[in-house]
Design a protein around this motif. Structure first.
Motif, PDB file in Angstrom:
ATOM      1  N   TYR A  32      -8.092   3.328  -0.993  1.00  0.00           N
ATOM      2  CA  TYR A  32      -8.704   4.174   0.032  1.00  0.00           C
ATOM      3  C   TYR A  32     -10.137   4.548  -0.358  1.00  0.00           C
ATOM      4  N   LYS A  33     -10.321   4.992  -1.579  1.00  0.00           N
ATOM      5  CA  LYS A  33     -11.648   5.409  -2.039  1.00  0.00           C
ATOM      6  C   LYS A  33     -12.635   4.245  -2.114  1.00  0.00           C
ATOM      7  N   SER A  34     -12.127   3.038  -2.361  1.00  0.00           N
ATOM      8  CA  SER A  34     -13.012   1.873  -2.461  1.00  0.00           C
ATOM      9  C   SER A  34     -13.265   1.222  -1.102  1.00  0.00           C
ATOM     10  N   GLY A  35     -12.557   1.675  -0.053  1.00  0.00           N
ATOM     11  CA  GLY A  35     -12.725   1.098   1.273  1.00  0.00           C
ATOM     12  C   GLY A  35     -11.816  -0.082   1.544  1.00  0.00           C
ATOM     13  N   ARG A  36     -10.987  -0.420   0.592  1.00  0.00           N
ATOM     14  CA  ARG A  36     -10.060  -1.541   0.778  1.00  0.00           C
ATOM     15  C   ARG A  36      -8.925  -1.163   1.727  1.00  0.00           C
ATOM     16  N   SER A  37      -8.700   0.121   1.913  1.00  0.00           N
ATOM     17  CA  SER A  37      -7.722   0.638   2.860  1.00  0.00           C
ATOM     18  C   SER A  37      -8.374   1.766   3.640  1.00  0.00           C
ATOM     19  N   LYS A  38      -7.922   1.965   4.859  1.00  0.00           N
ATOM     20  CA  LYS A  38      -8.473   3.033   5.705  1.00  0.00           C
ATOM     21  C   LYS A  38      -7.521   4.215   5.847  1.00  0.00           C
ATOM     22  N   THR A  39      -6.451   4.222   5.058  1.00  0.00           N
ATOM     23  CA  THR A  39      -5.467   5.292   5.192  1.00  0.00           C
ATOM     24  C   THR A  39      -4.845   5.642   3.844  1.00  0.00           C
ATOM     25  N   MET A  40      -4.389   6.867   3.744  1.00  0.00           N
ATOM     26  CA  MET A  40      -3.583   7.270   2.591  1.00  0.00           C
ATOM     27  C   MET A  40      -2.104   7.255   2.973  1.00  0.00           C
ATOM     28  N   ASN A  41      -1.802   6.782   4.184  1.00  0.00           N
ATOM     29  CA  ASN A  41      -0.433   6.767   4.693  1.00  0.00           C
ATOM     30  C   ASN A  41       0.038   5.332   4.933  1.00  0.00           C
ATOM     31  N   SER A  42      -0.252   4.448   4.023  1.00  0.00           N
ATOM     32  CA  SER A  42       0.088   3.029   4.175  1.00  0.00           C
ATOM     33  C   SER A  42       1.598   2.800   4.177  1.00  0.00           C
ATOM     34  N   ASN A  43       2.037   1.838   4.969  1.00  0.00           N
ATOM     35  CA  ASN A  43       3.444   1.455   4.955  1.00  0.00           C
ATOM     36  C   ASN A  43       3.834   0.754   3.660  1.00  0.00           C
ATOM     37  N   HIS A  44       2.857   0.349   2.850  1.00  0.00           N
ATOM     38  CA  HIS A  44       3.165  -0.187   1.518  1.00  0.00           C
ATOM     39  C   HIS A  44       3.844   0.890   0.658  1.00  0.00           C
ATOM     40  N   LEU A  45       3.495   2.146   0.879  1.00  0.00           N
ATOM     41  CA  LEU A  45       4.086   3.244   0.119  1.00  0.00           C
ATOM     42  C   LEU A  45       5.581   3.366   0.379  1.00  0.00           C
ATOM     43  N   ARG A  46       6.032   2.885   1.537  1.00  0.00           N
ATOM     44  CA  ARG A  46       7.438   2.961   1.937  1.00  0.00           C
ATOM     45  C   ARG A  46       8.147   1.603   1.837  1.00  0.00           C
ATOM     46  N   ARG A  47       7.459   0.610   1.293  1.00  0.00           N
ATOM     47  CA  ARG A  47       8.003  -0.755   1.188  1.00  0.00           C
ATOM     48  C   ARG A  47       8.313  -1.341   2.559  1.00  0.00           C
ATOM     49  N   CYS A  48       7.468  -1.008   3.522  1.00  0.00           N
ATOM     50  CA  CYS A  48       7.587  -1.557   4.877  1.00  0.00           C
ATOM     51  C   CYS A  48       6.319  -2.309   5.269  1.00  0.00           C
ATOM     52  N   ALA A  49       5.613  -2.833   4.288  1.00  0.00           N
ATOM     53  CA  ALA A  49       4.427  -3.663   4.526  1.00  0.00           C
ATOM     54  C   ALA A  49       4.316  -4.655   3.382  1.00  0.00           C
ATOM     55  N   ILE A  50       3.750  -5.818   3.700  1.00  0.00           N
ATOM     56  CA  ILE A  50       3.542  -6.844   2.683  1.00  0.00           C
ATOM     57  C   ILE A  50       2.249  -7.587   2.986  1.00  0.00           C
ATOM     58  N   ASP A  51       1.554  -7.931   1.935  1.00  0.00           N
ATOM     59  CA  ASP A  51       0.395  -8.813   2.047  1.00  0.00           C
ATOM     60  C   ASP A  51       0.831 -10.169   1.497  1.00  0.00           C
ATOM     61  N   LEU A  52       0.594 -11.210   2.265  1.00  0.00           N
ATOM     62  CA  LEU A  52       0.977 -12.559   1.871  1.00  0.00           C
ATOM     63  C   LEU A  52      -0.262 -13.419   1.662  1.00  0.00           C
ATOM     64  N   ASN A  53      -0.134 -14.417   0.824  1.00  0.00           N
ATOM     65  CA  ASN A  53      -1.215 -15.379   0.594  1.00  0.00           C
ATOM     66  C   ASN A  53      -0.868 -16.661   1.329  1.00  0.00           C
ATOM     67  N   PHE A  54      -1.795 -17.137   2.153  1.00  0.00           N
ATOM     68  CA  PHE A  54      -1.598 -18.342   2.950  1.00  0.00           C
ATOM     69  C   PHE A  54      -2.461 -19.475   2.410  1.00  0.00           C
ATOM     70  N   PHE A  55      -1.827 -20.590   2.097  1.00  0.00           N
ATOM     71  CA  PHE A  55      -2.543 -21.753   1.586  1.00  0.00           C
ATOM     72  C   PHE A  55      -2.384 -22.923   2.544  1.00  0.00           C
ATOM     73  N   TRP A  56      -3.497 -23.605   2.802  1.00  0.00           N
ATOM     74  CA  TRP A  56      -3.511 -24.806   3.627  1.00  0.00           C
ATOM     75  C   TRP A  56      -4.278 -25.870   2.838  1.00  0.00           C
ATOM     76  N   ASN A  57      -3.642 -26.999   2.618  1.00  0.00           N
ATOM     77  CA  ASN A  57      -4.255 -28.071   1.819  1.00  0.00           C
ATOM     78  C   ASN A  57      -4.746 -27.550   0.464  1.00  0.00           C
ATOM     79  N   GLY A  58      -3.973 -26.666  -0.139  1.00  0.00           N
ATOM     80  CA  GLY A  58      -4.288 -26.156  -1.460  1.00  0.00           C
ATOM     81  C   GLY A  58      -5.348 -25.073  -1.518  1.00  0.00           C
ATOM     82  N   LYS A  59      -5.856 -24.642  -0.356  1.00  0.00           N
ATOM     83  CA  LYS A  59      -6.906 -23.621  -0.332  1.00  0.00           C
ATOM     84  C   LYS A  59      -6.379 -22.333   0.286  1.00  0.00           C
TER      85      LYS A  59
END
Length: 115
Positions: free
Chosen positions: A45-72
C-alpha cells in the motif's frame, strides 16, 4: 464450517477451474501470491503496489497468477482478457483485476467477500 472458510473453499474451486481453462487455451500458469500478511499489505500500500489496506489476499480470497506464452511472462490485459472473462463468468462474486477501474492488476483474480 465458517462463512469465510466456505468462501475460501469456493474460491479455490474456481481457481482450479480457471487454471484448467487457461491451460487448455495454451497458457502455462505458475502460482503467484495467494495469502498476504497485514504487514506485507501495508508495504504494498505504501509503495503504491496496492490501492487498499483491505485486500482479499488478507482473507485468502485472491490470487495473483503468472501467465507464460511461448516461454515469456505476459501481463498484457488484451492477451489475458479471455481468461479474465472466463473467471468472471464462473460466478457473480468473482472479479478480475484487469477490469478494475482505477488500478488495473492483470494477474489478479479475486472473490468478493464480506468477511
Amino acid at each position: 464450517m465458517s462463512g469465510l472458510v466456505a468462501e475460501q473453499a469456493a474460491f479455490l474451486i474456481d481457481v482450479s477451474r480457471l487454471i484448467q481453462f487457461a491451460t487448455a487455451e495454451g497458457w502455462v500458469i505458475t502460482g503467484g501470491e495467494l495469502w498476504r500478511s497485514p504487514e506485507q499489505q501495508e508495504i504494498y500500500y505504501k509503495s503504491g503496489r496496492s490501492k487498499t489496506m483491505n485486500s482479499n489476499h488478507l482473507r485468502r480470497c485472491a490470487i495473483d497468477l503468472n501467465f507464460f506464452w511461448n516461454g515469456k511472462l505476459v501481463w498484457d490485459k488484451e492477451l489475458i482478457r479471455t481468461v479474465g472473462e472466463y473467471w468472471e463468468s464462473l460466478g457473480p462474486k468473482n472479479r478480475w483485476g484487469g477490469n478494475f477501474k482505477d488500478f488495473v492488476d492483470v494477474p489478479h483474480f479475486e472473490r468478493r467477500s464480506s468477511f
